[in-house]
Design a protein around this motif. Structure first.
Motif, PDB file in Angstrom:
ATOM      1  N   SER A 271       0.872  -1.185   0.165  1.00 35.40           N
ATOM      2  CA  SER A 271       0.172  -0.010   0.157  1.00 35.40           C
ATOM      3  C   SER A 271       0.933   1.348   0.044  1.00 35.40           C
ATOM      4  O   SER A 271       2.100   1.198   0.802  1.00 35.40           O
ATOM      5  CB  SER A 271      -0.951   0.064   1.363  1.00 35.40           C
ATOM      6  N   SER A 272       0.470   2.221  -0.728  1.00 35.78           N
ATOM      7  CA  SER A 272       1.286   3.584  -0.527  1.00 35.78           C
ATOM      8  C   SER A 272       1.215   4.216   0.615  1.00 35.78           C
ATOM      9  O   SER A 272       1.993   5.188   0.860  1.00 35.78           O
ATOM     10  CB  SER A 272       0.761   4.443  -1.945  1.00 35.78           C
ATOM     11  N   PHE A 273       0.161   3.835   1.593  1.00 34.96           N
ATOM     12  CA  PHE A 273       0.224   4.505   2.786  1.00 34.96           C
ATOM     13  C   PHE A 273       1.120   3.794   3.709  1.00 34.96           C
ATOM     14  O   PHE A 273       1.736   4.411   4.778  1.00 34.96           O
ATOM     15  CB  PHE A 273      -1.117   4.100   3.489  1.00 34.96           C
ATOM     16  N   GLU A 274       1.951   2.597   3.290  1.00 34.36           N
ATOM     17  CA  GLU A 274       3.070   2.054   3.929  1.00 34.36           C
ATOM     18  C   GLU A 274       4.187   2.264   3.623  1.00 34.36           C
ATOM     19  O   GLU A 274       5.021   2.470   4.166  1.00 34.36           O
ATOM     20  CB  GLU A 274       2.507   0.510   4.197  1.00 34.36           C
ATOM     21  N   ARG A 275       4.401   2.131   2.080  1.00 30.81           N
ATOM     22  CA  ARG A 275       5.835   2.140   1.588  1.00 30.81           C
ATOM     23  C   ARG A 275       5.603   2.918   0.329  1.00 30.81           C
ATOM     24  O   ARG A 275       4.553   3.100  -0.410  1.00 30.81           O
ATOM     25  CB  ARG A 275       6.288   0.714   1.168  1.00 30.81           C
ATOM     26  N   ASN A 276       6.918   3.420  -0.280  1.00 29.25           N
ATOM     27  CA  ASN A 276       6.770   4.121  -1.574  1.00 29.25           C
ATOM     28  C   ASN A 276       7.009   2.937  -2.849  1.00 29.25           C
ATOM     29  O   ASN A 276       7.365   3.806  -3.751  1.00 29.25           O
ATOM     30  CB  ASN A 276       8.108   4.973  -1.381  1.00 29.25           C
ATOM     31  N   SER A 277       6.603   1.816  -2.651  1.00 27.42           N
ATOM     32  CA  SER A 277       6.902   0.811  -3.724  1.00 27.42           C
ATOM     33  C   SER A 277       6.292   1.274  -5.012  1.00 27.42           C
ATOM     34  O   SER A 277       6.772   1.374  -6.147  1.00 27.42           O
ATOM     35  CB  SER A 277       6.605  -0.646  -3.511  1.00 27.42           C
ATOM     36  N   LEU A 278       4.878   1.750  -4.944  1.00 29.18           N
ATOM     37  CA  LEU A 278       4.224   2.148  -6.171  1.00 29.18           C
ATOM     38  C   LEU A 278       4.932   3.553  -6.778  1.00 29.18           C
ATOM     39  O   LEU A 278       4.867   3.633  -8.102  1.00 29.18           O
ATOM     40  CB  LEU A 278       2.871   2.553  -5.608  1.00 29.18           C
ATOM     41  N   GLN A 279       5.437   4.406  -5.819  1.00 28.92           N
ATOM     42  CA  GLN A 279       5.943   5.672  -6.393  1.00 28.92           C
ATOM     43  C   GLN A 279       7.186   5.437  -7.195  1.00 28.92           C
ATOM     44  O   GLN A 279       7.384   5.624  -8.353  1.00 28.92           O
ATOM     45  CB  GLN A 279       6.236   6.650  -5.440  1.00 28.92           C
ATOM     46  N   THR A 280       7.999   4.353  -6.561  1.00 27.73           N
ATOM     47  CA  THR A 280       9.119   4.232  -7.174  1.00 27.73           C
ATOM     48  C   THR A 280       8.829   3.567  -8.669  1.00 27.73           C
ATOM     49  O   THR A 280       9.611   3.654  -9.495  1.00 27.73           O
ATOM     50  CB  THR A 280      10.174   3.227  -6.479  1.00 27.73           C
ATOM     51  N   CYS A 281       7.875   2.881  -8.590  1.00 27.22           N
ATOM     52  CA  CYS A 281       7.768   1.968  -9.474  1.00 27.22           C
ATOM     53  C   CYS A 281       7.095   2.973 -10.897  1.00 27.22           C
ATOM     54  O   CYS A 281       7.437   2.799 -12.031  1.00 27.22           O
ATOM     55  CB  CYS A 281       6.554   0.627  -9.405  1.00 27.22           C
ATOM     56  N   LEU A 282       6.324   3.760 -10.302  1.00 27.13           N
ATOM     57  CA  LEU A 282       5.799   4.848 -11.629  1.00 27.13           C
ATOM     58  C   LEU A 282       7.062   5.703 -11.887  1.00 27.13           C
ATOM     59  O   LEU A 282       6.867   6.113 -13.136  1.00 27.13           O
ATOM     60  CB  LEU A 282       4.694   5.798 -10.687  1.00 27.13           C
ATOM     61  N   ASN A 283       7.792   5.811 -11.016  1.00 29.33           N
ATOM     62  CA  ASN A 283       9.005   6.611 -11.429  1.00 29.33           C
ATOM     63  C   ASN A 283       9.935   6.121 -12.629  1.00 29.33           C
ATOM     64  O   ASN A 283      10.607   6.695 -13.395  1.00 29.33           O
ATOM     65  CB  ASN A 283      10.009   7.040 -10.412  1.00 29.33           C
TER      66      ASN A 283
END
Lengths: 98, 134, 133, 114
Positions: free
Chosen positions: A8-20
């Motif tokens: 979850s983006s509320f827990e870690r930045n995995s999605l943001q880094t993926c999107l980057n």
């Protein structure tokens, strides 16, 4: 490429880094706690464009397990495990954003 | 054996979890298979290669020294996310000076670390056959 | 298509091994091959034959065993990383004997081997999918 | 568990606790493999110690036991080109420069044991 995100983006930045680092032809599949990113919430704008392009998927079992079936953001496509397998087949290299 | 492009995605710092050291263990073994290996350091993973790590106080092995051996193992493509460094107030000078000797250039010593933007990293990732996440 | 799977987390602590199992099962049911599942980090704990979940819970270890993933010679292709396994007290009979330890806990559907097996799986498969935390 | 000079060794003769290493332990390990690491007049005595010391330095610097091809490269670089080949290293350590050398030098088993 197929990018899976299980946080979850509320827990870690995995999605943001993926999107980057996602290129124009890749798709995203939310699995496990990653499906929280498929719910309609204050962070939904992160994936809105990609979802409109039909490039955002979520694993149905995980969505249902977390009680968010009726709260999905727009244009999220649900897949079962067989659909997950098909996505891996179709999109080449799989990258896991854990 | 066919050659494939393997990328190791390192997104966590050195000691809080086992992922960093066990990732390095895979990389060292992978070197023997003569594949095209690259390492990416993103998010807190950039802390794996900062200079001056000292683990004496926590009773754990200081495996940051092992990164210096990677050049000898012919692993010389270490991509470090520029954005991840900047977010953490780090610059290239905070990283260990990791080098390799270029066989094709009279064994000249060259830097293994390359700072890359998200866009550059995207392009590099797109070429990979196998991505292993740690 | 030929898949390889890497599992990085232990059973019951994290969903990763459940997802990996469901993925593998679906792949096989849809006519694909799982050429190897490689268990690394705490994932090695998926191989413990001493696992005793309560009756109303799924049995992750038996689930893996039920997939019957083997090579042409009948050797298990549920492969546990030796370095990660020994660190965490996951032993087969041969490792236990070698290290003068009584008893062993590796389920017979699994085998212990080196990290090279992961790289080899990456080379030989069409796709390698990582499940982890 | 087997012991050498009071230090625990595993089934392959490697030290269990690397901090236990002493020159005497290396000498004893050598004896069981019929290699003389004690007598300075012995054949290849200094050549063997030269490599064992290099292995210990390598481990101190990098915290790993080098794979054989990496050791070969390091020997060539530090001890002379004529020595940087596996034939020479196998002459010194017939059971394998990686395995036997690392054992005598008190290093863990080399990475690259696949």
């Amino acid at each position: 490429m197929l990018h899976t995100v299980n946080k979850s983006s509320f827990e870690r930045n995995s999605l943001q880094t993926c999107l980057n680092t996602i290129d124009d032809s890749s798709v995203i599949l939310f699995i496990e706690d990653g499906v929280i990113n498929a719910a309609n919430n204050t962070k939904s704008s992160m994936i809105a464009d990609l979802a409109t392009q039909g490039r955002v998927f979520a694993l149905q079992g995980d969505v249902e397990a977390r009680g968010i079936s009726s709260k999905l953001a727009d244009n999220i496509k649900l897949v079962d495990y067989a659909g997950f397998v098909d996505l891996v087949v179709k999109h080449g290299t799989a990258v896991s954003w854990v | 054996m066919a050659t494939k492009k393997f990328m190791y995605l390192n997104r966590r710092s050195s000691f809080g979890t086992v992922y960093a050291i066990e990732s390095l263990e895979v990389v060292l073994i992978a070197a023997a298979f003569e594949q095209d290996v690259s390492l990416a350091f993103m998010d807190d993973g950039v802390y794996q290669i900062v200079e001056g790590q000292n683990s004496d106080g926590i009773g754990m092995k200081n495996f940051s020294k092992t990164f210096h051996a990677l050049g000898d193992y012919d692993i010389n493509k270490l991509y470090v996310s520029k954005e991840s460094l900047e977010e953490r107030g780090l610059t290239e000078s905070d990283l260990m000076p990791l080098v390799y000797e270029d066989e094709d250039d009279d064994w000249a010593e060259k830097p293994s670390i390359k700072i890359v933007t998200n866009d550059e990293l995207t392009a590099i990732m797109s070429e990979q056959d196998v991505c292993l996440s740690f | 298509m030929k898949f390889a799977i890497q599992v990085n987390e232990g059973p019951y602590q994290h969903q990763a091994s459940d997802t990996a199992f469901q993925f593998a099962k679906a792949a096989i049911e849809n006519g694909h091959e799982i050429m190897r599942v490689f268990f690394y980090h705490d994932g090695v704990n998926n191989a413990s034959r001493f696992t005793l979940p309560p009756q109303d819970d799924r049995h992750v270890v038996n689930n893996w065993a039920s997939l019957n993933i083997k090579d042409a010679d009948g050797e298990p292709e549920l492969v546990v990383c030796i370095a990660a396994a020994l660190r965490r007290g996951m032993l087969d009979e041969s490792e236990a004997t070698k290290n003068s330890i009584e008893g062993n806990n590796l389920h017979p559907a699994f085998r212990i081997s080196g990290l090279g097996q992961l790289i080899e799986a990456g080379i030989q498969s069409d796709r390698l999918v990582v499940f982890g935390d | 568990m087997a012991q050498i000079c009071g230090a625990d060794v595993d089934e392959e003769g490697f030290l269990v606790n690397l901090k236990d290493w002493t020159r005497e332990i290396a000498i004893e390990m050598g004896k069981s493999d019929e290699i003389d690491l004690e007598n300075e007049e012995a054949e290849l005595y200094s050549e063997r110690w030269e490599v064992l010391n290099l292995l210990r330095d390598y481990f101190e610097e990098y915290q790993i036991a080098p794979a054989v091809r990496v050791l070969t490269k390091a020997v060539g670089k530090k001890l002379g080109k004529d020595k940087g080949n596996s034939k020479y290293l196998y002459t010194l350590f017939p059971y394998g420069p990686g395995k036997q050398g690392c054992k005598f030098a008190g290093l863990p088993k080399p990475t690259g044991c696949i």
